[in-house]
Design an enzyme around this catalytic site. Structure first.
Site, PDB file in Angstrom:
ATOM      1  N   HIS A   1       0.867  -1.200   0.000  1.00 40.50           N
ATOM      2  CA  HIS A   1       0.000   0.000   0.000  1.00 40.50           C
ATOM      3  C   HIS A   1       0.892   1.235   0.000  1.00 40.50           C
ATOM      4  O   HIS A   1       1.455   1.604   1.032  1.00 40.50           O
ATOM      5  CB  HIS A   1      -0.911   0.008   1.239  1.00 40.50           C
ATOM      6  CG  HIS A   1      -1.882   1.159   1.246  1.00 40.50           C
ATOM      7  ND1 HIS A   1      -3.242   0.977   1.432  1.00 40.50           N
ATOM      8  CD2 HIS A   1      -1.711   2.496   1.090  1.00 40.50           C
ATOM      9  CE1 HIS A   1      -3.851   2.154   1.391  1.00 40.50           C
ATOM     10  NE2 HIS A   1      -2.935   3.096   1.190  1.00 40.50           N
TER      11      HIS A   1
ATOM     12  N   HIS B   1       1.567   5.346  -1.703  1.00 38.07           N
ATOM     13  CA  HIS B   1       1.212   6.521  -2.511  1.00 38.07           C
ATOM     14  C   HIS B   1       2.489   7.100  -3.103  1.00 38.07           C
ATOM     15  O   HIS B   1       3.354   7.571  -2.363  1.00 38.07           O
ATOM     16  CB  HIS B   1       0.517   7.581  -1.645  1.00 38.07           C
ATOM     17  CG  HIS B   1      -0.760   7.094  -1.044  1.00 38.07           C
ATOM     18  ND1 HIS B   1      -1.978   7.230  -1.666  1.00 38.07           N
ATOM     19  CD2 HIS B   1      -1.004   6.413   0.105  1.00 38.07           C
ATOM     20  CE1 HIS B   1      -2.929   6.672  -0.921  1.00 38.07           C
ATOM     21  NE2 HIS B   1      -2.355   6.175   0.157  1.00 38.07           N
ATOM     22  N   LEU B   2       2.575   7.055  -4.423  1.00 39.12           N
ATOM     23  CA  LEU B   2       3.783   7.573  -5.095  1.00 39.12           C
ATOM     24  C   LEU B   2       3.566   8.958  -5.702  1.00 39.12           C
ATOM     25  O   LEU B   2       4.522   9.602  -6.113  1.00 39.12           O
ATOM     26  CB  LEU B   2       4.220   6.613  -6.209  1.00 39.12           C
ATOM     27  CG  LEU B   2       4.973   5.352  -5.789  1.00 39.12           C
ATOM     28  CD1 LEU B   2       5.219   4.460  -6.996  1.00 39.12           C
ATOM     29  CD2 LEU B   2       6.283   5.690  -5.096  1.00 39.12           C
ATOM     30  N   ARG B   3       2.279   9.401  -5.787  1.00 39.70           N
ATOM     31  CA  ARG B   3       1.962  10.690  -6.442  1.00 39.70           C
ATOM     32  C   ARG B   3       2.433  10.672  -7.902  1.00 39.70           C
ATOM     33  O   ARG B   3       2.772   9.634  -8.445  1.00 39.70           O
ATOM     34  CB  ARG B   3       2.586  11.883  -5.696  1.00 39.70           C
ATOM     35  CG  ARG B   3       2.384  11.882  -4.176  1.00 39.70           C
ATOM     36  CD  ARG B   3       0.936  11.849  -3.759  1.00 39.70           C
ATOM     37  NE  ARG B   3       0.782  12.076  -2.317  1.00 39.70           N
ATOM     38  CZ  ARG B   3      -0.221  11.611  -1.608  1.00 39.70           C
ATOM     39  NH1 ARG B   3      -1.177  10.872  -2.158  1.00 39.70           N
ATOM     40  NH2 ARG B   3      -0.299  11.875  -0.330  1.00 39.70           N
TER      41      ARG B   3
ATOM     42  N   ASN C   1      -5.079   7.261  -6.118  1.00 41.29           N
ATOM     43  CA  ASN C   1      -5.793   8.507  -5.786  1.00 41.29           C
ATOM     44  C   ASN C   1      -5.031   9.754  -6.241  1.00 41.29           C
ATOM     45  O   ASN C   1      -4.726  10.649  -5.465  1.00 41.29           O
ATOM     46  CB  ASN C   1      -6.115   8.579  -4.277  1.00 41.29           C
ATOM     47  CG  ASN C   1      -4.878   8.618  -3.391  1.00 41.29           C
ATOM     48  OD1 ASN C   1      -3.836   8.065  -3.751  1.00 41.29           O
ATOM     49  ND2 ASN C   1      -4.995   9.244  -2.239  1.00 41.29           N
TER      50      ASN C   1
ATOM     51  N   LYS D   1      -9.175  -0.282  -5.925  1.00 37.14           N
ATOM     52  CA  LYS D   1      -9.255   0.349  -4.607  1.00 37.14           C
ATOM     53  C   LYS D   1     -10.595   1.016  -4.371  1.00 37.14           C
ATOM     54  O   LYS D   1     -11.054   1.816  -5.187  1.00 37.14           O
ATOM     55  CB  LYS D   1      -8.131   1.399  -4.487  1.00 37.14           C
ATOM     56  CG  LYS D   1      -8.105   2.178  -3.181  1.00 37.14           C
ATOM     57  CD  LYS D   1      -7.594   1.351  -2.030  1.00 37.14           C
ATOM     58  CE  LYS D   1      -7.768   2.033  -0.676  1.00 37.14           C
ATOM     59  NZ  LYS D   1      -6.764   3.026  -0.390  1.00 37.14           N
TER      60      LYS D   1
ATOM     61  N   HIS E   1     -10.529   1.051   1.706  1.00 30.76           N
ATOM     62  CA  HIS E   1     -10.319   2.057   2.753  1.00 30.76           C
ATOM     63  C   HIS E   1     -11.530   1.921   3.677  1.00 30.76           C
ATOM     64  O   HIS E   1     -12.625   2.358   3.347  1.00 30.76           O
ATOM     65  CB  HIS E   1     -10.230   3.475   2.165  1.00 30.76           C
ATOM     66  CG  HIS E   1      -9.955   4.517   3.211  1.00 30.76           C
ATOM     67  ND1 HIS E   1      -8.763   5.196   3.298  1.00 30.76           N
ATOM     68  CD2 HIS E   1     -10.698   4.952   4.265  1.00 30.76           C
ATOM     69  CE1 HIS E   1      -8.796   6.008   4.350  1.00 30.76           C
ATOM     70  NE2 HIS E   1      -9.970   5.878   4.945  1.00 30.76           N
TER      71      HIS E   1
ATOM     72  N   HIS F   1      -4.697  -0.683   5.719  1.00 31.06           N
ATOM     73  CA  HIS F   1      -4.245   0.075   6.900  1.00 31.06           C
ATOM     74  C   HIS F   1      -5.220  -0.011   8.076  1.00 31.06           C
ATOM     75  O   HIS F   1      -5.777   0.998   8.505  1.00 31.06           O
ATOM     76  CB  HIS F   1      -3.922   1.539   6.557  1.00 31.06           C
ATOM     77  CG  HIS F   1      -4.912   2.240   5.649  1.00 31.06           C
ATOM     78  ND1 HIS F   1      -6.273   2.218   5.851  1.00 31.06           N
ATOM     79  CD2 HIS F   1      -4.715   2.980   4.537  1.00 31.06           C
ATOM     80  CE1 HIS F   1      -6.855   2.919   4.908  1.00 31.06           C
ATOM     81  NE2 HIS F   1      -5.939   3.386   4.087  1.00 31.06           N
TER      82      HIS F   1
ATOM     83  N   LEU G   1      -4.914   9.289   7.832  1.00 28.56           N
ATOM     84  CA  LEU G   1      -6.218   8.623   7.858  1.00 28.56           C
ATOM     85  C   LEU G   1      -6.036   7.172   7.446  1.00 28.56           C
ATOM     86  O   LEU G   1      -5.288   6.900   6.506  1.00 28.56           O
ATOM     87  CB  LEU G   1      -7.202   9.331   6.919  1.00 28.56           C
ATOM     88  CG  LEU G   1      -7.719  10.668   7.462  1.00 28.56           C
ATOM     89  CD1 LEU G   1      -8.504  11.409   6.396  1.00 28.56           C
ATOM     90  CD2 LEU G   1      -8.587  10.443   8.702  1.00 28.56           C
TER      91      LEU G   1
ATOM     92  N   ASP H   1       1.447   2.675   3.537  1.00 26.88           N
ATOM     93  CA  ASP H   1       0.584   3.853   3.365  1.00 26.88           C
ATOM     94  C   ASP H   1       1.411   5.132   3.406  1.00 26.88           C
ATOM     95  O   ASP H   1       0.930   6.182   3.821  1.00 26.88           O
ATOM     96  CB  ASP H   1      -0.546   3.892   4.405  1.00 26.88           C
ATOM     97  CG  ASP H   1      -1.644   4.876   4.009  1.00 26.88           C
ATOM     98  OD1 ASP H   1      -1.720   5.246   2.821  1.00 26.88           O
ATOM     99  OD2 ASP H   1      -2.421   5.280   4.893  1.00 26.88           O
TER     100      ASP H   1
ATOM    101  N   HIS I   1       3.110  14.594   1.587  1.00 23.73           N
ATOM    102  CA  HIS I   1       2.476  15.905   1.388  1.00 23.73           C
ATOM    103  C   HIS I   1       3.539  16.947   1.705  1.00 23.73           C
ATOM    104  O   HIS I   1       4.326  16.771   2.645  1.00 23.73           O
ATOM    105  CB  HIS I   1       1.305  16.110   2.365  1.00 23.73           C
ATOM    106  CG  HIS I   1       0.108  15.253   2.079  1.00 23.73           C
ATOM    107  ND1 HIS I   1      -0.825  15.574   1.120  1.00 23.73           N
ATOM    108  CD2 HIS I   1      -0.294  14.085   2.613  1.00 23.73           C
ATOM    109  CE1 HIS I   1      -1.768  14.639   1.097  1.00 23.73           C
ATOM    110  NE2 HIS I   1      -1.469  13.710   1.986  1.00 23.73           N
TER     111      HIS I   1
ATOM    112  N   ALA J   1      -3.837  14.862   5.430  1.00 28.13           N
ATOM    113  CA  ALA J   1      -3.639  13.583   6.122  1.00 28.13           C
ATOM    114  C   ALA J   1      -2.604  12.761   5.373  1.00 28.13           C
ATOM    115  O   ALA J   1      -2.685  12.618   4.159  1.00 28.13           O
ATOM    116  CB  ALA J   1      -4.955  12.823   6.180  1.00 28.13           C
TER     117      ALA J   1
HETATM  118  C1  NCD Z   1      -3.485   9.169   1.944  1.00 30.08           C
HETATM  119  C2  NCD Z   1      -3.021  10.207   0.930  1.00 30.08           C
HETATM  120  O1  NCD Z   1      -2.512  11.259   1.340  1.00 30.08           O
HETATM  121  O2  NCD Z   1      -3.151   9.965  -0.280  1.00 30.08           O
HETATM  122  N1  NCD Z   1      -3.518   9.779   3.244  1.00 30.08           N
HETATM  123  C3  NCD Z   1      -3.446   9.137   4.435  1.00 30.08           C
HETATM  124  O3  NCD Z   1      -3.599   9.776   5.467  1.00 30.08           O
HETATM  125  N2  NCD Z   1      -3.207   7.852   4.508  1.00 30.08           N
HETATM  126  C4  NCD Z   1      -4.806   8.643   1.554  1.00 30.08           C
HETATM  127  C5  NCD Z   1      -5.207   7.396   2.301  1.00 30.08           C
HETATM  128  O4  NCD Z   1      -4.579   6.346   2.150  1.00 30.08           O
HETATM  129  O5  NCD Z   1      -6.174   7.442   3.056  1.00 30.08           O
HETATM  130 ZN    ZN Z   2      -3.299   5.090   1.582  1.00 35.10          ZN
END
Ligand code: NCD
Ligand code: ZN
Length: 352
Positions: free
Chosen positions: A17, A19-21, A45, A106, A144, A182, A227, A255, A259, A271
């Site tokens: 899990h 997030h690479l953006r 996302n 997802k 989620h 998560h 989150l 996760d 940011h 988050a």
């Molecule tokens: C994630 C994100 O910033 O894309 N944020 C987080 O708090 N985990 C989104 C997510 O996985 O809920």
């Molecule tokens: Zn996530």
């Protein structure tokens, strides 16, 4: 797996899990994950979200182009996912299953978290064709697991999700592979441990290491806000017990969610915790504190591939017992910096 006083060697892990953006953010974070992990399930996302196979192919190409600029080109494989919407068709799921590069879909309940506005408003009302196709093709649904009902206390949203969504979903689609992403609560861990059928869960390093006090120690600490939000100590202990148990249903998912510092330290802060930099160091710290380093390999390197029906990785990694000072900040996009979780603290383990 080999554990000595000063080192841990284990099969190369995967991150189930992540997030690479995209764009410059992707370029600044990709090497951190690729250094430690062989594969990662890449969250969809983005803005706009990755809702179909064509977009997933373009995103995969962008990740590979970013990887090509690092030392890890060819040694890290992004496992792509689609973002489920109320309109995702069975046809699109079929295309995903046949693509050879999309590994999961997802579910974000609409409004539950960062970039989830296009998410699902009524899973069992609107998504039945997609769910049936997922079940048919054996493709996991990644969930989620929080309700978005504003009348439900933020800290109770995972537990309520189990009753309102997870149990009815599993009743209607008993063969559907589901990963409860998560998990953050005792209820989540117990549900996954005991549920019938193909159910598993990812657990982050931060939910194993911290309880909700971390967000409020001496003032408000936005870098500990993610989150689903950190919970009470009893929940952290339940997650640690699950992660270090012999159940094959629990596996590693960082996760890691970067940011920019300015958007975390903000009146309405984003988050997400950035943990890709030192993911294995954080997990090793948590497992050692639990006296269960010998369980780290199953959690990090074996249970995930087994659930996804993939082989585990070939190579190995080593962590050595050496102080690792977590940097205060990393470079990110433009003039922005990125604050890793636990910035300024020192960990006992270091990835070699
Ligand atoms: C994630 C994100 O910033 O894309 N944020 C987080 O708090 N985990 C989104 C997510 O996985 O809920
Ligand atoms: Zn996530």
């Amino acid at each position: 797996m080999k554990i000595t006083e000063n080192s841990i060697t284990l099969i190369r892990p995967d991150d189930w899990h992540l997030h690479l953006r995209d764009g410059a953010a992707l370029e600044s974070v990709i090497a951190d994950s690729a250094r430690q992990f062989a594969r990662a399930i890449v969250m969809p996302n983005l803005k706009p979200p990755v809702t179909n196979v064509e977009l997933a192919a373009a995103y995969k190409a962008e990740i590979e182009a970013a990887l090509a600029k690092t030392a890890y080109s060819g040694s890290f494989k992004p496992l792509m996912t689609l973002y489920l919407t109320d309109n995702t068709s069975a046809e699109e799921i079929k295309k995903a299953a046949e693509s050879g590069f999309v590994y999961a879909v997802k579910l974000y309940p609409a409004g539950a978290t960062t970039n989830s506005d296009a998410g699902v408003t009524d899973l069992l009302g609107k998504c039945r064709p997609a769910l049936e196709a997922l079940q048919q093709y054996g493709m996991p649904l990644l969930v989620h697991g929080e309700v978005t009902d504003p009348s439900i206390d933020l800290f109770d949203r995972e537990a309520v999700f189990i009753d309102r969504v997870m149990i009815p979903l599993r009743k209607d689609f008993p063969e559907l592979k589901v990963v409860f992403e998560h998990i953050t609560t005792r209820e989540g861990a117990q549900y996954v441990r005991d549920a019938e059928g193909p159910v598993a869960a990812t657990i982050t390093a931060h939910h194993l290491l911290y309880n909700r006090n971390a967000i409020f120690t001496g003032g408000i600490r936005p870098h500990y806000y993610c989150l689903p939000v950190l919970k009470r100590e009893k929940h952290r202990l339940a997650l640690l017990e699950a992660a270090t148990s012999d159940s094959k249903r629990f596996f590693l998912g960082t996760d890691s969610a970067p940011h920019a510092k300015g958007l975390k330290e903000h009146a309405c802060g984003c988050a997400g915790c950035y943990t890709a930099l030192h993911a294995m160091e954080l997990y090793a710290t948590a497992f050692e504190l639990a006296g269960a380093l010998d369980k780290l390999e199953a959690f990090a390197s074996l249970n995930g591939p087994a659930f996804y029906g993939l082989p585990h990785n070939e190579g190995q990694i080593t962590l050595v017992r050496q102080p690792f000072a977590i940097p205060e900040a990393l470079s990110y996009t433009g003039n922005e910096s990125l604050v890793p979780l636990g910035a300024g603290e020192t960990l006992n383990w270091q990835f070699q």
